[in-house]
Design an enzyme around this catalytic site. Structure first.
Site, PDB file in Angstrom:
ATOM      1  N   ARG A 176      -8.111  16.559 -18.265  1.00 46.34           N
ATOM      2  CA  ARG A 176      -9.046  15.453 -18.061  1.00 46.34           C
ATOM      3  C   ARG A 176     -10.331  15.992 -17.456  1.00 46.34           C
ATOM      4  O   ARG A 176     -10.305  16.660 -16.414  1.00 46.34           O
ATOM      5  CB  ARG A 176      -8.463  14.417 -17.107  1.00 46.34           C
ATOM      6  CG  ARG A 176      -7.107  13.922 -17.561  1.00 46.34           C
ATOM      7  CD  ARG A 176      -7.047  12.439 -17.740  1.00 46.34           C
ATOM      8  NE  ARG A 176      -5.739  12.084 -18.246  1.00 46.34           N
ATOM      9  CZ  ARG A 176      -4.994  11.099 -17.781  1.00 46.34           C
ATOM     10  NH1 ARG A 176      -5.455  10.356 -16.790  1.00 46.34           N
ATOM     11  NH2 ARG A 176      -3.822  10.827 -18.308  1.00 46.34           N
ATOM     12  N   GLU A 178     -12.375  15.255 -15.343  1.00 48.40           N
ATOM     13  CA  GLU A 178     -12.597  14.391 -14.182  1.00 48.40           C
ATOM     14  C   GLU A 178     -13.885  14.828 -13.498  1.00 48.40           C
ATOM     15  O   GLU A 178     -13.957  15.931 -12.957  1.00 48.40           O
ATOM     16  CB  GLU A 178     -11.449  14.527 -13.165  1.00 48.40           C
ATOM     17  CG  GLU A 178     -10.098  14.062 -13.649  1.00 48.40           C
ATOM     18  CD  GLU A 178      -9.956  12.553 -13.648  1.00 48.40           C
ATOM     19  OE1 GLU A 178     -10.898  11.852 -13.198  1.00 48.40           O
ATOM     20  OE2 GLU A 178      -8.904  12.075 -14.122  1.00 48.40           O
ATOM     21  N   ARG A 184      -6.915  14.587  -5.150  1.00 51.92           N
ATOM     22  CA  ARG A 184      -5.774  14.175  -5.976  1.00 51.92           C
ATOM     23  C   ARG A 184      -6.040  14.278  -7.470  1.00 51.92           C
ATOM     24  O   ARG A 184      -5.250  13.810  -8.270  1.00 51.92           O
ATOM     25  CB  ARG A 184      -5.350  12.762  -5.609  1.00 51.92           C
ATOM     26  CG  ARG A 184      -6.544  11.834  -5.503  1.00 51.92           C
ATOM     27  CD  ARG A 184      -6.146  10.459  -5.110  1.00 51.92           C
ATOM     28  NE  ARG A 184      -6.778   9.538  -6.029  1.00 51.92           N
ATOM     29  CZ  ARG A 184      -6.290   8.402  -6.394  1.00 51.92           C
ATOM     30  NH1 ARG A 184      -5.138   8.013  -5.932  1.00 51.92           N
ATOM     31  NH2 ARG A 184      -6.921   7.624  -7.227  1.00 51.92           N
ATOM     32  N   HIS A 185      -7.185  14.860  -7.852  1.00 51.17           N
ATOM     33  CA  HIS A 185      -7.501  15.039  -9.267  1.00 51.17           C
ATOM     34  C   HIS A 185      -7.724  16.507  -9.604  1.00 51.17           C
ATOM     35  O   HIS A 185      -8.393  17.228  -8.869  1.00 51.17           O
ATOM     36  CB  HIS A 185      -8.767  14.266  -9.654  1.00 51.17           C
ATOM     37  CG  HIS A 185      -8.577  12.789  -9.694  1.00 51.17           C
ATOM     38  ND1 HIS A 185      -8.938  11.977  -8.656  1.00 51.17           N
ATOM     39  CD2 HIS A 185      -8.050  11.999 -10.653  1.00 51.17           C
ATOM     40  CE1 HIS A 185      -8.637  10.715  -8.974  1.00 51.17           C
ATOM     41  NE2 HIS A 185      -8.096  10.695 -10.172  1.00 51.17           N
ATOM     42  N   GLU A 321      -0.878   7.157  -5.951  1.00 44.48           N
ATOM     43  CA  GLU A 321      -0.280   6.869  -7.258  1.00 44.48           C
ATOM     44  C   GLU A 321       0.345   8.133  -7.821  1.00 44.48           C
ATOM     45  O   GLU A 321      -0.316   9.159  -7.946  1.00 44.48           O
ATOM     46  CB  GLU A 321      -1.360   6.348  -8.219  1.00 44.48           C
ATOM     47  CG  GLU A 321      -0.819   6.099  -9.611  1.00 44.48           C
ATOM     48  CD  GLU A 321      -1.915   5.961 -10.675  1.00 44.48           C
ATOM     49  OE1 GLU A 321      -2.989   5.410 -10.358  1.00 44.48           O
ATOM     50  OE2 GLU A 321      -1.673   6.411 -11.803  1.00 44.48           O
ATOM     51  N   ARG A 372       0.928  15.834  -8.283  1.00 50.03           N
ATOM     52  CA  ARG A 372       0.861  14.852  -7.177  1.00 50.03           C
ATOM     53  C   ARG A 372       2.209  14.702  -6.491  1.00 50.03           C
ATOM     54  O   ARG A 372       2.279  14.569  -5.274  1.00 50.03           O
ATOM     55  CB  ARG A 372       0.412  13.490  -7.713  1.00 50.03           C
ATOM     56  CG  ARG A 372      -1.068  13.462  -7.922  1.00 50.03           C
ATOM     57  CD  ARG A 372      -1.589  12.051  -7.957  1.00 50.03           C
ATOM     58  NE  ARG A 372      -2.929  12.080  -8.537  1.00 50.03           N
ATOM     59  CZ  ARG A 372      -3.540  11.033  -9.034  1.00 50.03           C
ATOM     60  NH1 ARG A 372      -2.946   9.853  -9.033  1.00 50.03           N
ATOM     61  NH2 ARG A 372      -4.753  11.145  -9.529  1.00 50.03           N
TER      62      ARG A 372
END
Ligand code: ATP
Length: 398
Positions: A176, A178, A184-185, A321, A372
């Protein structure tokens, strides 16, 4: 002297030891690779109760001086410095313990899926189109045309349900682009995806997720305890059922009832504090995401009784999440409508849509972010520490 199993003290006493051997040790740079032969002797002072008195030593690989990163230093280095010199960083027993935990998590999931009759699958990572929205796609030059790195195996795992596999899982990289720099990414992460056919609704999926997580964590606890890994202390022992909190309730908690806005990091944290306080469970589901929030998730089934809601749900751990999923739209006409409503052209999804034309059972699935999960289980403040060689917006090396 250290190897993957631990360290042992090698003792030489000035005066009594062979002077050449003493000289060699005295000038040996830290972190060099050596082979030592000698006599093991009981010693109260040594950490393991044994020390080695060497008779022969060979230096297999001498380390350069100075080390860019101390391996045995008590003082911690900045994460950036650690990641710049990751090979040395990974030599630290506490850092390697994270990857022992990660190995164990993957093995535990695999065992739990196989026990339940899932096929392990591998789907293409070079795609003609994305599934999670255009903003986070990485383009790839693909001979005369353009392709993209897979953001998820979403469309393919659904196609495999159309192929009659009924239960599939995949552990693979997802990419991704991002743009945000968060703890958290990542731009490359490991996604544990699953898809299940013939479901009656979201609850079937949630029950399976719960069982798989509980089984996996039990496996991890046993495995880490056998290996003497100190991270075993942080592995929770959750009980089913995990609390189910409707999205609408979480918005009331946030003081914005009915807002139907996607949850940001701070929202998730606030919900996490309240959920853990009220239910006492570190894991909890947020259920029934509004269609407005999942507008671009065209494959998410809208509830027949209330099309303003999907059956989608997240699994969070103390405000982070970990997983997202739900029942998919398996009826071709509605799926095509959703694709159009998301502003996309169904003609771009011909191969995917074909799977729905010749008999597609009701189905659903989910994706768990392995990095995560490892982050929270190992108690790491930054997701980058959960990956061997993390990739983010600014990091392509090493
Ligand atoms: P977020 O809202 O946190 O950005 P998302 O809604 O984009 O995540 P999904 O597309 O639902 O995430 O992906 C499923 C799971 O994959 C997430 O719950 C998360 O664990 C993991 N995941 C998604 N994006 C990333 C990322 N960039 N880095 C690491 N893990 C990710």
């Amino acid at each position: 002297m250290r190897d993957v199993r631990g360290s042992t003290q090698v003792t030489l006493k000035k005066g009594s030891a062979d002077p050449a051997l003493f000289e060699l040790f005295a000038n040996l740079p830290r972190e060099s690779v050596v082979e030592v032969e000698g006599t093991a002797r009981r010693s109260e002072k040594s950490q393991r109760g044994v020390e080695l008195h060497p008779s022969r030593v060979s230096v297999i690989a001498r380390a350069e001086v100075p080390l860019p990163l101390g391996v045995v230093d008590k003082v911690g280095a900045e994460l950036d410095t650690r990641l710049n010199h990751r090979v040395l960083d990974l030599r630290k027993p506490a850092v390697r313990a994270v990857f022992e935990l990660r190995t164990s998590v993957l093995a535990g999931f695999r065992a739990a899926f196989l026990k339940r009759g899932f096929y392990e699958v591998e789907t293409p990572k070079i795609l003609r189109q994305g599934a999670e929205g255009g903003a986070t796609l990485f383009p790839v030059e693909y001979f005369e045309s353009r392709a993209y790195l897979a953001q998820s195996p979403q469309l393919y795992k659904q196609m495999l349900i159309g192929a009659g596999f009924e239960r599939v899982f995949e552990i693979a990289p997802a990419f991704r682009a991002e743009p945000s720099d968060t703890v958290r990414h990542l731009t490359e992460f490991t996604s544990l995806d699953a898809e299940v056919g013939y479901i009656e609704g979201a609850e079937d999926l949630r029950t399976l997720v719960e069982e798989l997580i509980i089984d996996t964590l039990a496996f991890v606890r046993r495995d880490l305890s056998d290996r003497g890994n100190p991270l075993v202390r942080g592995i929770p022992e959750p009980k089913a059922p995990f609390p189910r909190i409707p999205f609408s309730v979480s918005e009331e908690w946030l003081g914005r009832p009915g807002a139907e806005r996607d949850l940001g990091t701070e929202d998730e944290k606030a919900i996490g504090e309240r959920a853990v306080r009220e239910y006492g469970s570190p894991f909890y589901f947020l259920t029934d995401f509004p269609t407005a929030v999942k507008a671009h998730t065209f494959y998410a089934q809208r509830q027949d009784a209330n099309p303003a809601l999907t059956g989608y749900f997240d699994l969070d751990y103390r405000g982070l999440e970990i997983m997202s999923g739900g029942p998919r739209e398996h009826r071709l006409d509605r799926l095509v409508e959703n694709i159009r409503a998301a502003g996309l052209d169904p003609a771009g999804f011909t191969g995917y849509l074909e799977a729905f034309r010749y008999g597609m059972p009701p189905h659903g699935g989910w994706a768990i972010g392995i990095d995560r999960l490892v982050q929270v289980l190992a108690g790491l403040s930054n997701i980058r520490e959960a990956r061997l060689f993390p990739r983010d917006r600014y990091r392509l090396d090493p």
